[in-house]
Design an enzyme around this catalytic site. Sequence first.
Site, PDB file in Angstrom:
ATOM      1  N   ASP A   1       0.832  -1.199   0.000  1.00  0.00           N
ATOM      2  CA  ASP A   1       0.000   0.000   0.000  1.00  0.00           C
ATOM      3  C   ASP A   1       0.870   1.254   0.000  1.00  0.00           C
ATOM      4  O   ASP A   1       2.013   1.229   0.481  1.00  0.00           O
ATOM      5  CB  ASP A   1      -0.915   0.014   1.229  1.00  0.00           C
ATOM      6  CG  ASP A   1      -1.975  -1.088   1.166  1.00  0.00           C
ATOM      7  OD1 ASP A   1      -2.281  -1.545   0.058  1.00  0.00           O
ATOM      8  OD2 ASP A   1      -2.488  -1.478   2.241  1.00  0.00           O
TER       9      ASP A   1
ATOM     10  N   TYR B   1       7.143  -8.506   8.573  1.00  0.00           N
ATOM     11  CA  TYR B   1       6.675  -7.128   8.727  1.00  0.00           C
ATOM     12  C   TYR B   1       6.926  -6.635  10.141  1.00  0.00           C
ATOM     13  O   TYR B   1       6.931  -7.443  11.089  1.00  0.00           O
ATOM     14  CB  TYR B   1       5.170  -7.027   8.467  1.00  0.00           C
ATOM     15  CG  TYR B   1       4.734  -7.362   7.071  1.00  0.00           C
ATOM     16  CD1 TYR B   1       4.626  -6.376   6.091  1.00  0.00           C
ATOM     17  CD2 TYR B   1       4.396  -8.662   6.721  1.00  0.00           C
ATOM     18  CE1 TYR B   1       4.205  -6.683   4.807  1.00  0.00           C
ATOM     19  CE2 TYR B   1       3.971  -8.984   5.435  1.00  0.00           C
ATOM     20  CZ  TYR B   1       3.882  -7.985   4.488  1.00  0.00           C
ATOM     21  OH  TYR B   1       3.459  -8.286   3.218  1.00  0.00           O
TER      22      TYR B   1
ATOM     23  N   ASP C   1      -6.520   0.585   8.902  1.00  0.00           N
ATOM     24  CA  ASP C   1      -5.236   1.229   9.147  1.00  0.00           C
ATOM     25  C   ASP C   1      -5.477   2.689   9.522  1.00  0.00           C
ATOM     26  O   ASP C   1      -6.624   3.107   9.726  1.00  0.00           O
ATOM     27  CB  ASP C   1      -4.303   1.090   7.942  1.00  0.00           C
ATOM     28  CG  ASP C   1      -4.862   1.750   6.674  1.00  0.00           C
ATOM     29  OD1 ASP C   1      -5.803   2.573   6.785  1.00  0.00           O
ATOM     30  OD2 ASP C   1      -4.353   1.454   5.578  1.00  0.00           O
TER      31      ASP C   1
ATOM     32  N   ARG D   1      -3.081  -5.486   8.597  1.00  0.00           N
ATOM     33  CA  ARG D   1      -4.061  -4.588   9.244  1.00  0.00           C
ATOM     34  C   ARG D   1      -5.236  -5.375   9.800  1.00  0.00           C
ATOM     35  O   ARG D   1      -5.770  -5.031  10.855  1.00  0.00           O
ATOM     36  CB  ARG D   1      -4.505  -3.490   8.278  1.00  0.00           C
ATOM     37  CG  ARG D   1      -4.861  -3.890   6.899  1.00  0.00           C
ATOM     38  CD  ARG D   1      -4.923  -2.660   5.972  1.00  0.00           C
ATOM     39  NE  ARG D   1      -4.889  -3.040   4.586  1.00  0.00           N
ATOM     40  CZ  ARG D   1      -5.831  -2.734   3.699  1.00  0.00           C
ATOM     41  NH1 ARG D   1      -6.878  -2.028   4.077  1.00  0.00           N
ATOM     42  NH2 ARG D   1      -5.734  -3.105   2.451  1.00  0.00           N
TER      43      ARG D   1
END
Length: 309
Positions: free
Chosen positions: A40, A68, A82, A181
């Site tokens: 993203d 991550y 998010d 998320r």
Amino acid sequence: MALNGILPLWKEKGMTSHDCVFKLRKILQTKKVGHTGTLDPEVDGVLPICIGNTTKVAEYITDQGKTYEAEVTIGYSTETEDATGETVDTDLSEKLITRQQIAEVFLQLTGNIKQIPPMYSAVKVNGKKLYEYARQGIAVERPERTVRIDSIELLDDDLQWTGQQIKFNIRIRCGKGTYIRTLAVQIGEALGFPAHMSRLTRTESGKFAKKDCVTLAEVAELAQNGVIGDILKPLSYGLEVFPFMEIEPKQIFAVKNGQVLARHAILDQMGFVVLTYQGQPVALYKNHPEKADKMKPEKMFGFPTADEV
């Protein structure tokens, strides 16, 4: 000379993965460029880019595990899950969350777990992306999926967190298709509060790590100096998850022409085998779907020539 290789790019915030591909096509003056998994715009991190003949292995790099580092905010949830979305649920109560509670939740969410993709995502339903429905205010049933969480690690040293809003940092190692998320929301739900992911960085993608990466500006400088090849990884690097097998001289004609071959027992390991000639990958073979004693080509890479980069 054709430019071939896997570029370990560090995607900076504010750009889409497609933006990176577009810019690299201009910098490298080649059209054959593809990324290995969307990040993203507000997410930074490792984004391997396949150039030239290595675009054929992009899907296999995409399928490899990811790591991550994320910040989870407890206290309110958003429509996008998010920090970019509108708030949909808030809990302003004074909270006390202990390290032990978080550890127990992490244990519950490790392994194969179910996730429902966010409405603001590129998952398709009836040929249309979910975010397109969301932007039109159309509610659709989202398909539940199973994803693999290898580990979740708490990066903060605190023993407990208090307040109306609580934040903590985590590291996640996971498989393809995981929405971090959504995982942040699931962590909040397991703790009993609304939550969202307030920050995300991808630190590893397959064999590529942050330390291996270069930014777009650095790529431009390397290309200008004529040394871009120094940072590119070869086709074989993207296939190292599979076993390799050197072909015999008598097999060269058959492999060049993509013919079915006698099945090799090495396929028991991964279901795929990389056939090499003079140490270079020339084809990826898999089990034949109808003939148990045969194997067939999945991808053809071509035989190496002297003028390849």
